[in-house]
Write an enzyme that holds these catalytic residues in place. Structure first.
Site, PDB file in Angstrom:
ATOM      1  N   ALA A  10       0.928  -1.179   0.127  1.00 35.11           N
ATOM      2  CA  ALA A  10       0.108   0.107   0.024  1.00 35.11           C
ATOM      3  C   ALA A  10       0.985   1.368  -0.021  1.00 35.11           C
ATOM      4  O   ALA A  10       0.776   2.093  -0.882  1.00 35.11           O
ATOM      5  CB  ALA A  10      -0.743  -0.080   1.287  1.00 35.11           C
ATOM      6  N   VAL A  11       1.717   1.537   0.860  1.00 34.64           N
ATOM      7  CA  VAL A  11       2.639   2.676   1.126  1.00 34.64           C
ATOM      8  C   VAL A  11       3.426   2.567  -0.074  1.00 34.64           C
ATOM      9  O   VAL A  11       3.840   3.771  -0.808  1.00 34.64           O
ATOM     10  CB  VAL A  11       3.476   2.590   2.469  1.00 34.64           C
ATOM     11  CG1 VAL A  11       4.184   3.891   2.361  1.00 34.64           C
ATOM     12  CG2 VAL A  11       2.500   2.537   3.672  1.00 34.64           C
ATOM     13  N   ARG A  82       0.823  -2.881  10.972  1.00 36.17           N
ATOM     14  CA  ARG A  82      -0.056  -3.231  12.166  1.00 36.17           C
ATOM     15  C   ARG A  82      -1.545  -3.362  11.854  1.00 36.17           C
ATOM     16  O   ARG A  82      -2.107  -3.015  10.899  1.00 36.17           O
ATOM     17  CB  ARG A  82       0.369  -2.323  13.438  1.00 36.17           C
ATOM     18  CG  ARG A  82      -0.168  -1.025  12.914  1.00 36.17           C
ATOM     19  CD  ARG A  82      -0.076  -0.144  14.452  1.00 36.17           C
ATOM     20  NE  ARG A  82      -0.316   1.189  14.236  1.00 36.17           N
ATOM     21  CZ  ARG A  82      -0.236   2.059  15.130  1.00 36.17           C
ATOM     22  NH1 ARG A  82      -0.591   1.755  16.474  1.00 36.17           N
ATOM     23  NH2 ARG A  82      -0.070   3.514  14.947  1.00 36.17           N
ATOM     24  N   VAL A 118      10.963   3.274   6.049  1.00 37.31           N
ATOM     25  CA  VAL A 118       9.568   3.501   6.284  1.00 37.31           C
ATOM     26  C   VAL A 118       9.001   2.500   7.330  1.00 37.31           C
ATOM     27  O   VAL A 118       8.193   2.676   8.076  1.00 37.31           O
ATOM     28  CB  VAL A 118       8.734   3.596   4.992  1.00 37.31           C
ATOM     29  CG1 VAL A 118       7.447   3.982   5.432  1.00 37.31           C
ATOM     30  CG2 VAL A 118       9.424   4.876   4.132  1.00 37.31           C
ATOM     31  N   ASN A 120       7.818  -0.075  10.061  1.00 36.82           N
ATOM     32  CA  ASN A 120       7.756  -0.028  11.330  1.00 36.82           C
ATOM     33  C   ASN A 120       8.423  -1.203  12.182  1.00 36.82           C
ATOM     34  O   ASN A 120       8.426  -2.272  11.848  1.00 36.82           O
ATOM     35  CB  ASN A 120       6.238   0.247  11.815  1.00 36.82           C
ATOM     36  CG  ASN A 120       6.053   1.943  11.485  1.00 36.82           C
ATOM     37  OD1 ASN A 120       6.790   2.687  12.265  1.00 36.82           O
ATOM     38  ND2 ASN A 120       5.002   2.123  11.183  1.00 36.82           N
ATOM     39  N   ARG A 151      -0.082  15.539   9.701  1.00 37.53           N
ATOM     40  CA  ARG A 151      -1.428  15.140  10.201  1.00 37.53           C
ATOM     41  C   ARG A 151      -1.571  16.253  11.438  1.00 37.53           C
ATOM     42  O   ARG A 151      -2.627  16.453  11.616  1.00 37.53           O
ATOM     43  CB  ARG A 151      -1.123  13.822  11.017  1.00 37.53           C
ATOM     44  CG  ARG A 151      -1.227  12.532  10.146  1.00 37.53           C
ATOM     45  CD  ARG A 151      -1.212  11.390  10.659  1.00 37.53           C
ATOM     46  NE  ARG A 151      -1.337  10.180   9.664  1.00 37.53           N
ATOM     47  CZ  ARG A 151      -0.703   9.005   9.661  1.00 37.53           C
ATOM     48  NH1 ARG A 151       0.009   8.900  10.765  1.00 37.53           N
ATOM     49  NH2 ARG A 151      -0.940   8.062   8.778  1.00 37.53           N
ATOM     50  N   HIS A 175       8.261   8.104  16.342  1.00 32.80           N
ATOM     51  CA  HIS A 175       7.077   7.699  15.741  1.00 32.80           C
ATOM     52  C   HIS A 175       6.396   6.776  16.316  1.00 32.80           C
ATOM     53  O   HIS A 175       6.232   5.772  15.959  1.00 32.80           O
ATOM     54  CB  HIS A 175       7.495   7.702  14.166  1.00 32.80           C
ATOM     55  CG  HIS A 175       6.551   7.207  13.247  1.00 32.80           C
ATOM     56  ND1 HIS A 175       5.547   8.070  12.984  1.00 32.80           N
ATOM     57  CD2 HIS A 175       5.997   6.172  12.699  1.00 32.80           C
ATOM     58  CE1 HIS A 175       4.621   7.711  12.193  1.00 32.80           C
ATOM     59  NE2 HIS A 175       4.932   6.301  11.887  1.00 32.80           N
TER      60      HIS A 175
END
Ligand SMILES: NC(=O)c1ccc[n+]([C@@H]2O[C@H](COP(=O)([O-])OP(=O)(O)OC[C@H]3O[C@@H](n4cnc5c(N)ncnc54)[C@H](O)[C@@H]3O)[C@@H](O)[C@H]2O)c1
Ligand SMILES: O=C(O)C[C@H](O)C(=O)O
Length: 308
Positions: A10-11, A82, A118, A120, A151, A175
């Site tokens: 997705a990213v 996640r 990127v 996690n 955000r 983060h």
């Protein structure tokens, strides 16, 4: 400018799309371990080229790193995201092995590459890449603060009832759901401190909403977000490709800055052709200093789980 993105999920795919639409890179290579997925996403994206008016060549490969040779920038978005109810830190068991292997493969074929991490838990994955690759520290950038700041600005614009483009602000620190440090004291609407418009309670609410920004989306989507993450990564790639010298909070290896050592955590940084060119040290007040120290303690605890 050749950009590789490892992890065509997705990213990764969102990042490829934004990079292509902004049309500053000659080539984007998507690589994934799932047979055919990177090739398929690359073809799908290329079929938007005439519609979105870009000339970037996007190709895909199933785990063939020779196709990534000579990359100037590589983005690591491989690994698991996640699910609702999880923390990012819980991903370390699977993602550490993936990030270690992927970064080593990338460097074998592109020794001068700048890596943007990127996957996690991002600060710990960035630390792992520093500890295991031997790349100079300016060539390893963790992406988190650019997203968290976007955000934060969005949440501030909601509270201010104004367009996000009127707002400026930054989130530093880890983060993570608890470790982010939104700098409300320094946030502005057209140069005017936001505290001139919003009560302390409302600003605290903005901060709390910002910190759980990723968790909120994960609950809604059933997996973690991709549009804003993809856009945030593409902004870093563009800053490098176009030598913009823009300031983004990024996860950087600290050697005494902010009173911290041997840790990667979000701090303001100048991003240009040499990657993370400079860490910017700003003066924090006592409350902010305390928060960044606590945030660093959290990141260190996760780092301690790495098998280095
Ligand atoms: N730092 C941030 O701000 C931020 C933002 C969003 C997501 N993330 C993280 O990015 C990661 C990716 O998220 P996503 O939503 O794109 O997940 P996703 O599941 O959609 O995509 C991950 C992709 O990685 C691939 N992959 C797994 N192991 C691989 C390997 N060894 N080599 C190559 N590819 C491999 C998978 O096949 C999959 O296609 C997650 O860890 C997520 O938590 C970080
Ligand atoms: O929330 C997540 O797990 C993904 C990412 O770190 C995000 O902030 O969107």
């Amino acid at each position: 400018m050749k950009v590789t993105i490892v992890g065509a999920g997705a990213v990764g795919a969102s990042c490829a799309e934004y990079v292509a639409i902004k049309d500053f890179a000659s080539e984007v290579v998507l690589l994934d371990i799932k047979e055919g997925v990177a090739e398929g996403k690359a073809m799908d994206l290329m079929q938007t080229a005439t519609l979105n008016s870009f000339d970037t060549q996007i190709t895909g490969t199933t785990n063939d790193y020779s196709k990534t040779a000579g990359s100037d920038v590589a983005v690591i978005t491989s690994g698991i995201p996640r699910k609702p109810g999880m923390t990012r830190e819980e991903l370390i068991g699977i993602n550490a092995g993936i990030v270690k292997e992927v970064s080593s493969n990338l460097i074998k074929h592109s020794p001068n590459v700048t890596l943007i991490v990127v996957s996690n838990p991002m600060d710990t994955m960035t630390y792992l890449v520093h500890k295991t690759t031997g790349l100079p520290k300016n060539k390893i950038i963790g992406m988190g603060g650019a997203l968290d700041s976007a955000r934060f600005k969005f949440r501030l614009s909601e509270a201010l009832e104004c367009p996000p483009s009127d707002v400026n602000g930054m989130v530093i620190g880890g983060h993570s759901d608890t470790g982010m440090v939104p700098l409300t004291r320094l946030a502005t609407r057209n140069s005017i401190p936001v505290s001139a418009f919003l009560s302390e309670d409302r600003l605290n609410q903005v901060s709390e909403d910002t910190k759980v920004g990723g968790a909120t989306l994960t609950k809604l989507l059933g997996t973690s977000a991709w549009y804003a993450p993809g856009a945030a990564v593409s902004a870093l790639v563009q800053a490098i490709a176009c030598n913009q010298k823009k300031m983004f909070p990024c996860s950087a290896m600290l050697e005494g800055e902010y009173g911290l050592n041997d840790i990667c955590i979000g701090v303001p940084a100048i991003i240009g052709k040499d990657g993370l060119e400079k860490i910017v040290e700003i003066e924090l007040d006592d409350a902010e200093s305390k928060k960044i120290k606590e945030s660093a303690e959290g990141v260190s605890k996760t780092n301690a789980l790495l098998e280095l």
